[in-house]
Design an enzyme around this catalytic site. Structure first.
Site, PDB file in Angstrom:
ATOM      1  N   CYS A  53     -12.321 -29.148   5.534  1.00 22.65           N
ATOM      2  CA  CYS A  53     -11.236 -28.201   5.285  1.00 22.65           C
ATOM      3  C   CYS A  53      -9.930 -28.977   5.184  1.00 22.65           C
ATOM      4  CB  CYS A  53     -11.149 -27.157   6.395  1.00 22.65           C
ATOM      5  SG  CYS A  53      -9.743 -26.030   6.173  1.00 22.65           S
ATOM      6  N   ASP A  84      -7.800  -7.471   0.451  1.00 24.70           N
ATOM      7  CA  ASP A  84      -6.834  -7.762   1.517  1.00 24.70           C
ATOM      8  C   ASP A  84      -7.498  -7.358   2.818  1.00 24.70           C
ATOM      9  OD1 ASP A  84      -6.372  -4.700   1.185  1.00 24.70           O
ATOM     10  OD2 ASP A  84      -5.383  -5.247   3.058  1.00 24.70           O
ATOM     11  N   ASP A  88      -2.663   8.346  -1.888  1.00 23.07           N
ATOM     12  CA  ASP A  88      -3.935   9.061  -1.978  1.00 23.07           C
ATOM     13  C   ASP A  88      -4.333   9.585  -0.612  1.00 23.07           C
ATOM     14  OD1 ASP A  88      -4.313   6.583  -0.775  1.00 23.07           O
ATOM     15  OD2 ASP A  88      -6.384   6.451  -1.420  1.00 23.07           O
ATOM     16  N   GLN A 118     -11.183   7.831  -5.270  1.00 23.73           N
ATOM     17  CA  GLN A 118     -11.780   8.385  -4.063  1.00 23.73           C
ATOM     18  C   GLN A 118     -13.108   9.055  -4.456  1.00 23.73           C
ATOM     19  OE1 GLN A 118     -11.009   7.832  -1.004  1.00 23.73           O
ATOM     20  NE2 GLN A 118      -8.948   6.951  -1.160  1.00 23.73           N
ATOM     21  N   CYS A 175      -6.838 -27.628   5.438  1.00 25.60           N
ATOM     22  CA  CYS A 175      -5.693 -26.877   5.957  1.00 25.60           C
ATOM     23  C   CYS A 175      -4.905 -27.720   6.960  1.00 25.60           C
ATOM     24  CB  CYS A 175      -6.139 -25.560   6.603  1.00 25.60           C
ATOM     25  SG  CYS A 175      -6.693 -25.705   8.309  1.00 25.60           S
ATOM     26  N   HIS A 178      -5.809 -21.669   9.449  1.00 28.23           N
ATOM     27  CA  HIS A 178      -7.163 -22.077   9.054  1.00 28.23           C
ATOM     28  C   HIS A 178      -7.940 -20.917   8.424  1.00 28.23           C
ATOM     29  CE1 HIS A 178     -11.101 -23.846   8.899  1.00 28.23           C
ATOM     30  NE2 HIS A 178     -11.544 -22.714   9.431  1.00 28.23           N
ATOM     31  N   CYS A 195      -6.731 -28.287  10.285  1.00 24.19           N
ATOM     32  CA  CYS A 195      -7.864 -29.224  10.230  1.00 24.19           C
ATOM     33  C   CYS A 195      -7.417 -30.655   9.917  1.00 24.19           C
ATOM     34  CB  CYS A 195      -8.898 -28.741   9.215  1.00 24.19           C
ATOM     35  SG  CYS A 195      -9.818 -27.299   9.812  1.00 24.19           S
ATOM     36  N   PHE A 249      -3.213   5.546   3.919  1.00 27.63           N
ATOM     37  CA  PHE A 249      -4.286   5.216   4.846  1.00 27.63           C
ATOM     38  C   PHE A 249      -3.812   5.274   6.297  1.00 27.63           C
ATOM     39  CE2 PHE A 249      -6.888   2.251   7.311  1.00 27.63           C
ATOM     40  CZ  PHE A 249      -8.137   2.789   7.080  1.00 27.63           C
ATOM     41  N   ASP A 281       0.858  -1.176   0.000  1.00 25.28           N
ATOM     42  CA  ASP A 281       0.000   0.000   0.000  1.00 25.28           C
ATOM     43  C   ASP A 281       0.902   1.237   0.000  1.00 25.28           C
ATOM     44  OD1 ASP A 281       0.931   0.326   2.553  1.00 25.28           O
ATOM     45  OD2 ASP A 281      -0.985   0.028   3.544  1.00 25.28           O
ATOM     46  N   SER A 282       0.301   2.406  -0.017  1.00 23.90           N
ATOM     47  CA  SER A 282       1.088   3.624  -0.217  1.00 23.90           C
ATOM     48  C   SER A 282       1.496   4.290   1.087  1.00 23.90           C
ATOM     49  CB  SER A 282       0.271   4.624  -1.028  1.00 23.90           C
ATOM     50  OG  SER A 282      -0.831   5.087  -0.247  1.00 23.90           O
ATOM     51  N   GLY A 283       0.944   3.812   2.193  1.00 22.96           N
ATOM     52  CA  GLY A 283       1.185   4.483   3.470  1.00 22.96           C
ATOM     53  C   GLY A 283       0.137   5.537   3.760  1.00 22.96           C
TER      54      GLY A 283
END
Lengths: 378, 378
Positions: free
Chosen positions: A305, A267, A148, A190, A307, A336, A310, A98, A94-96
């Site tokens: 599952c 994400d 942004d 935005q 994983c 999990h 599990c 946020f 990310d750009s930092g």
């Protein structure tokens, strides 16, 4: 040719949900895709091999955190973030923006950039489109996010308009500053909760021709209906041949709704954060592992599952680990939960390809939201 | 034939250090051996597969902790501790005695057993030879430890004598109560810091013919010289064809000294505990990973180490993880430290077999204690 390209495989005729392939310098991955978050150069509690095994193939790193510690120049010196953290899959940073804007009173925004105080040692720092691009080039991520301003909710129209226009100017500066051909720069739409500003933002960013677009400024406290309304309005105007990324969203109900509105990438820290609180994600909703109902339960967290947790451990054992504050329990739950989201996005993709996504969504939401309750009533 | 047998392979003619093989129902393992500690049914932060990969083949479980939580009956219901925690190697369980006596004012000792208050919820609990055996049979460990009283340091002669004699009576009760043929019960030699009491304890316990013997009541605050004096005096009288276990010792300098005195088995929380404090164990002494000297260091924790951490990660990365409180850093250090002790015990064994243990010990101690300093002086 951009470092990042998107191949549309199928659009569900009923809903507009998309199945595609995201091509990156570190592999090609089916979408919709969920990206585990490795904030500080590590997916919390999970090794790179475990992320791979559970089906994760692109992870997120946080520019804000890595900029402050250990510093992007050190990461560059160590061969880039992939090498530093021993991850040969793809990375999105990310750009930092946020995180910086979330600092509230601790930061000051000007046209040039943002001055803020480090949450670690209180020292004065500066982030701007150019600095963010420099940091992300040092990190060497596959996908770079434009710097942004995330508009808070609620925000008045004048503020939202001024901010949105600055985000466009910053996006242009990011594009000019991004000189690495191996990295793809995504623009971030935005516009707050104003449809005309969203439209304006899309138009201006699409003119800059980024290889992908994120929808920013959603899931910031607004009602969910409003979020989906804005999402729908925005995504419809985005180019079909570019990937669309909804940042910071990771609950299954939001994922399925956003996919319905045409989102491809997600994400969120949610799966690993709730794992550290002792909560498991399942198709029937969340399981609080501390609960006494699991005391004698020999079953895995979720039947079916595949994983590591599990395959090898009972609910009774995981409950014991969580109650005893054993960190291995948090690791099992993190694995999990991340695997659950991989299986969930894969199931959405299959439903899209088989033109039954609408049904899938209705059945899932019904089961997820009412599943546990209806079982109790059996 | 006991569930546990010991095969003496070689005794170093100079020092009396022994190389052997410990046979258990879950495998046969070379000695000297270090057993990682899995107090609450998990080696802290490390998966069973990782313990296996780093060379661990017998781990320790704590009766006190598992008795209180989740309770031995639940573990039995789940198929025993091996199955509960997904560990197919061997398990040694302690008797709970040491932890209970460490509670100080919270416990009361009678001939029958010990009444104490749980550190978890303050509830009243009772442990005795019979209860400890019942719990350890529920857990299903390969090696069961007798319920003894660990004499504090210092202790007056009369107290030590009374306590030592009770430990013998309790050992006999343990033997009578242990009815599982798949588990081997070890006696624990007490006697405080009094040679005649140590001799008396050995004689009485050897008469009971256990398949192995632990030397208890050492490393409880006494000077190291006194510890080694007592160890030497005790071990010399133990039968040659039985394994000898020094409980709770895990620093390399103590290990090499104890092996010289004829000890075969060790356990300690030390390697995983210091790992969680950000410290790595190496042949040249300890490395504090937070230190700025590691900032730009691309080398692994220890050159030549074959552990997962050293194969894949730089000191710079591990330093970053430790500073950022990322739990993956503690896992990497735990794996490294446990692997270090496996390599260390293997090297001791090789030196014993090649009749050069005395030199090995001198060189190791010189390097371990003065190594880092002399390098700085280079």
């Amino acid at each position: 040719m951009s470092a990042i390209t998107y191949e549309l495989v199928k659009t569900d005729p009923e809903t507009g949900a998309r199945a595609g392939i995201l091509h990156t310098p570190h592999g090609s991955f089916p979408t919709p895709i969920f990206m585990p978050v490795g904030t500080q150069g590590s997916v919390k509690g999970v090794s790179p091999e475990e992320v791979k095994e559970l089906g994760g193939n692109i992870i997120l790193g946080n520019t804000y955190h890595l900029f402050l510690r250990p510093g992007s120049e050190l990461v560059k010196e160590m061969g880039g973030l992939h090498k530093f953290m021993n991850w040969d899959g793809a990375i999105l940073t990310d750009s930092g923006g946020f995180q910086v804007f979330s600092l509230g009173e601790l930061r000051k925004i000007t046209e040039e950039g943002v001055t803020f105080r480090s949450h670690i040692d209180g020292s004065k720092k500066f982030l701007s489109p150019e600095v963010s691009m420099k940091v992300q080039m040092d990190l060497g991520s596959d996908i770079v996010m434009a710097f942004d301003e995330c508009i808070p909710y609620p925000a008045d129209y004048e503020y939202a308009k001024r901010s949105t226009e600055r985000t466009t100017r910053w996006a242009k500066r990011c594009k000019d500053a991004m000189t690495s051909p191996d990295q793809g720069l995504f623009g971030i739409v935005q516009g707050g909760m104003y449809k005309d500003l969203r439209t304006q933002s899309v138009k201006e960013l699409v003119e800059l021709d980024f290889p992908g677009y994120a929808v920013g400024g959603l899931s910031v406290g607004e009602p969910k209906d409003l979020m989906y309304e804005m999402l729908d309005h925005t995504v419809k105007q985005l180019p079909e041949n570019k990937p669309r990324y909804l940042m910071g969203v990771g609950t299954p109900d939001c994922l399925v709704e956003a996919v319905m509105h045409g989102i491809d990438m997600f994400d969120c820290v949610f799966p690993t954060r709730v794992a550290r609180n002792g909560t498991a994600m399942t198709w029937d909703g969340r399981l609080v592992m501390k609960n006494s109902e699991h005391t004698h339960d020999k079953r895995p967290i979720e039947e079916g599952c595949d994983c590591y947790a599990c395959r090898n451990y009972s609910r009774a054992y995981i409950r014991h680990l969580v109650r005893a504050n054993e960190i291995f329990g948090l690791r099992l739950l993190s694995i999990h939960n991340l695997r659950f989201l991989q299986r969930f996005t894969a199931a959405m993709r299959e439903a899209i390809i088989e033109e039954r996504f609408g049904n899938f969504r209705r059945e899932f939401l019904n089961n997820y939201i009412y599943g546990s309750k209806s079982k109790q009533e059996d």
